[in-house]
Design a protein around this motif. Structure first.
Motif, PDB file in Angstrom:
ATOM      1  N   ARG A  83       0.853  -1.197   0.000  1.00  0.00           N
ATOM      2  CA  ARG A  83       0.000   0.000   0.000  1.00  0.00           C
ATOM      3  C   ARG A  83       0.882   1.238   0.000  1.00  0.00           C
ATOM      4  N   GLN A  98       1.058  -9.718   6.171  1.00  0.00           N
ATOM      5  CA  GLN A  98      -0.149 -10.072   6.927  1.00  0.00           C
ATOM      6  C   GLN A  98      -0.301 -11.577   7.036  1.00  0.00           C
ATOM      7  N   ARG A 106     -13.632   0.355   9.861  1.00  0.00           N
ATOM      8  CA  ARG A 106     -12.655  -0.318   9.004  1.00  0.00           C
ATOM      9  C   ARG A 106     -12.624   0.309   7.604  1.00  0.00           C
ATOM     10  N   ALA A 109      -3.172  -1.051  15.770  1.00  0.00           N
ATOM     11  CA  ALA A 109      -3.952  -2.250  15.436  1.00  0.00           C
ATOM     12  C   ALA A 109      -3.023  -3.387  15.037  1.00  0.00           C
ATOM     13  N   VAL A 110      -3.143  -4.528  15.714  1.00  0.00           N
ATOM     14  CA  VAL A 110      -2.359  -5.695  15.284  1.00  0.00           C
ATOM     15  C   VAL A 110      -3.193  -6.608  14.399  1.00  0.00           C
ATOM     16  N   CYS A 111      -4.511  -6.421  14.440  1.00  0.00           N
ATOM     17  CA  CYS A 111      -5.369  -7.336  13.688  1.00  0.00           C
ATOM     18  C   CYS A 111      -6.701  -6.652  13.388  1.00  0.00           C
ATOM     19  N   GLY A 112      -7.242  -6.917  12.214  1.00  0.00           N
ATOM     20  CA  GLY A 112      -8.553  -6.372  11.885  1.00  0.00           C
ATOM     21  C   GLY A 112      -9.314  -7.374  11.059  1.00  0.00           C
ATOM     22  N   GLY A 171      -1.172  -8.040  11.301  1.00  0.00           N
ATOM     23  CA  GLY A 171       0.083  -7.492  10.769  1.00  0.00           C
ATOM     24  C   GLY A 171       1.296  -8.164  11.408  1.00  0.00           C
ATOM     25  N   ALA A 202      -7.149 -10.167   9.189  1.00  0.00           N
ATOM     26  CA  ALA A 202      -5.763  -9.992   8.754  1.00  0.00           C
ATOM     27  C   ALA A 202      -4.989  -9.417   9.929  1.00  0.00           C
ATOM     28  N   ARG A 226       3.966  -5.819  12.866  1.00  0.00           N
ATOM     29  CA  ARG A 226       3.581  -5.235  14.157  1.00  0.00           C
ATOM     30  C   ARG A 226       3.578  -6.271  15.270  1.00  0.00           C
ATOM     31  N   PHE A 277       4.254  -4.593   3.617  1.00  0.00           N
ATOM     32  CA  PHE A 277       4.141  -5.142   4.966  1.00  0.00           C
ATOM     33  C   PHE A 277       3.562  -6.541   4.835  1.00  0.00           C
ATOM     34  N   LEU A 330     -12.338  -0.917   4.538  1.00  0.00           N
ATOM     35  CA  LEU A 330     -12.644  -1.662   3.324  1.00  0.00           C
ATOM     36  C   LEU A 330     -14.158  -1.767   3.204  1.00  0.00           C
ATOM     37  N   GLY A 333       5.895   0.989  12.267  1.00  0.00           N
ATOM     38  CA  GLY A 333       4.752   0.083  12.234  1.00  0.00           C
ATOM     39  C   GLY A 333       3.870   0.253  11.003  1.00  0.00           C
ATOM     40  N   ARG A 334       4.247   1.178  10.100  1.00  0.00           N
ATOM     41  CA  ARG A 334       3.464   1.314   8.859  1.00  0.00           C
ATOM     42  C   ARG A 334       4.419   1.389   7.671  1.00  0.00           C
ATOM     43  N   TYR A 335       4.311   0.401   6.808  1.00  0.00           N
ATOM     44  CA  TYR A 335       5.235   0.275   5.696  1.00  0.00           C
ATOM     45  C   TYR A 335       4.458   0.171   4.395  1.00  0.00           C
ATOM     46  N   GLU A 359       1.299   4.089   1.441  1.00  0.00           N
ATOM     47  CA  GLU A 359       0.908   4.883   2.605  1.00  0.00           C
ATOM     48  C   GLU A 359       2.105   5.692   3.062  1.00  0.00           C
TER      49      GLU A 359
END
Ligand code: AMP
Length: 418
Positions: free
Chosen positions: A112, A126, A257, A279-282, A306, A304, A309, A124, A259, A119-121, A114
């Motif tokens: 993505r 999943q 969320r 967030a580690v999971c969503g 991360g 999913a 993370r 990344f 999506l 913690g944001r790449y 971003e």
């Protein structure tokens, strides 16, 4: 060197990669216990899969996808998430015929565009699990339980499960209208992004992180008052199921969320130790995704998590990653004539599942012994003229300094026991 990795991507170096292997091993075991089968999916798909599946009006599709024309002028996208590809593959291969369930998982890189930060790449990783074919709330509970169980086995602490329902196509239009009315009254205080969201996707305003938008969103009508009977019952039963399993969770009416495909259940698992990207999971339910990509009706629910993370939080919390990989034995040659024999011995040790390193330069015996000490190996095997003549190997314990000469078979046996 002037060529560096692009912004937002990183190399997972040996000092970290063994920790990833541990997390994936625990994940694979947990998935197997829950009867989820592993899949390997392509990293790129037709762009349409995501524009139709994830939704045109999402941040992901609007501004975060890596999309390009391939040499055959087809529009291709590096996958920004795994669910759409998983459902596409399940439909394409008939993995879930009507009336049955398919439990599937995969892991790998997602892409993505971003703004990178800790913690944001942009690339990344999943871990992704999907339960297809089951419309009832027990599947939602199973998915939450699976994600929580992986984290429990990894030893993660200080996690919070946050739950919501985002309704379905029957009740969402009414809720959307109620939200629009509310946000229109406070238009002048919304940020520019949220103003844009008003028309396209007012639900997304609910999770805006800007202070003013947040305050307005707090006052917004609650989705819980707008659910249709079916969504309300489903939501209630998911909560009862979680309680039966003894899980603590919080309800958050602002959890939506990013999506579009979610229906009914949406949830996240947050870590108190991650800062802004917490967030580690969503995950959640997506009963219309299959149809939106041109398939038959196929309900689904999944999550999913991360991987980047997860490892970050585990490091911060001092969680165990099992045993770090370490060379057991370092093989050295006392003189140049013994060098060829060291390679044969190292190979024999490895074939017998003893991890062995062999000095690969043409260094002096002293230098080799020094390297052995620095390698972290517990033992050194020494081969010199006397050993070669008697067909023995000298084994030295680097910690105690004790040494003995042994025949190869005995040596291997001794090392295998350690
Ligand atoms: P999502 O697919 O956006 O629901 O994200 C699911 C999980 O993937 C999140 O909870 C994060 O743990 C992880 N994740 C999402 N985006 C990123 C990113 N850009 N960098 C690292 N991890 C991410």
């Amino acid at each position: 060197m002037d060529i560096k990795a692009p912004r937002g991507v990183r190399d997972i170096l040996p000092e970290e990669s063994w920790k990833w292997s541990y997390v994936l091993k625990v994940t694979a075991e947990t998935m197997a216990d829950f009867n989820y089968a592993e899949m390997h999916l392509p990293l790129f798909e037709h762009t349409e899969l995501f524009s139709r599946g994830v939704g045109e009006a999402t941040d992901i599709v609007e501004k975060e996808m890596y999309t390009f024309l391939d040499r055959g002028s087809r529009s291709i996208t590096l996958r920004p998430e795994a669910t759409a590809g998983m459902v596409r593959a399940a439909l394409e291969h008939g993995l879930c015929s009507p009336g049955t369930a398919a439990r599937l998982w995969c892991w790998g890189p997602m892409f993505r565009y971003e703004r990178p930060q800790k913690g944001r790449y942009r690339q990344f990783y999943q871990i992704d699990a999907e339960c297809l074919g089951l419309p009832g709330p027990m599947a939602d509970v199973e998915i939450v339980a699976l994600s929580v169980e992986i984290f429990r086995r990894l030893g993660l602490k200080n996690l919070e499960v946050v739950l919501n329902s985002v309704g379905c196509p029957a009740c969402r239009p009414l809720y959307r209208r109620a939200l629009l009315e509310h946000f229109s009254r406070h238009k002048e205080r919304l940020c520019a992004t949220c103003l844009g969201r008003m028309e396209r996707n007012p639900l997304r305003i609910l999770d805006c992180k800007q202070t003013d938008c947040g305050l307005i969103a707090d006052e917004a009508p609650s989705v819980h008052d707008h659910l249709c009977d079916e969504c309300r019952d489903h939501f209630q039963e998911v909560q009862e199921g979680l309680e039966r399993l003894g899980f603590a969770y919080h309800l958050d009416k602002r959890l939506v969320r990013g999506l579009d495909y979610y229906t009914k259940t949406a949830y996240e698992i947050l870590s108190g130790d991650l800062g802004a990207q917490n967030a580690v999971c969503g995950g959640g339910r997506y009963d219309n995704l299959a149809e939106s990509i041109g398939g038959p009706s196929l309900p689904g629910v999944g999550f999913a998590a991360g991987l980047d993370r997860i490892v970050l939080v585990m490091e911060q919390q001092g969680c165990s990653f099992g045993r770090s990989p370490q060379t057991q034995v370092y093989v050295v040659a006392q003189d140049p004539e013994a060098r060829a024999a060291t390679q044969v011995l190292a190979h024999e040790l490895r074939r017998n599942r003893v991890s062995a390193e062999q000095d690969s330069g043409n260094r002096s015996f002293k230098a080799q012994m020094k390297a052995a000490g620095a390698s972290g190996a517990a033992w050194v095997c020494i081969l010199g003229p006397e050993e070669l003549q008697k067909d023995l190997v000298t084994l030295k314990n680097l910690e105690t300094g004790e040494q003995a000469s042994l025949p190869k078979a005995e040596l291997i046996e001794r090392l295998r026991q350690n």
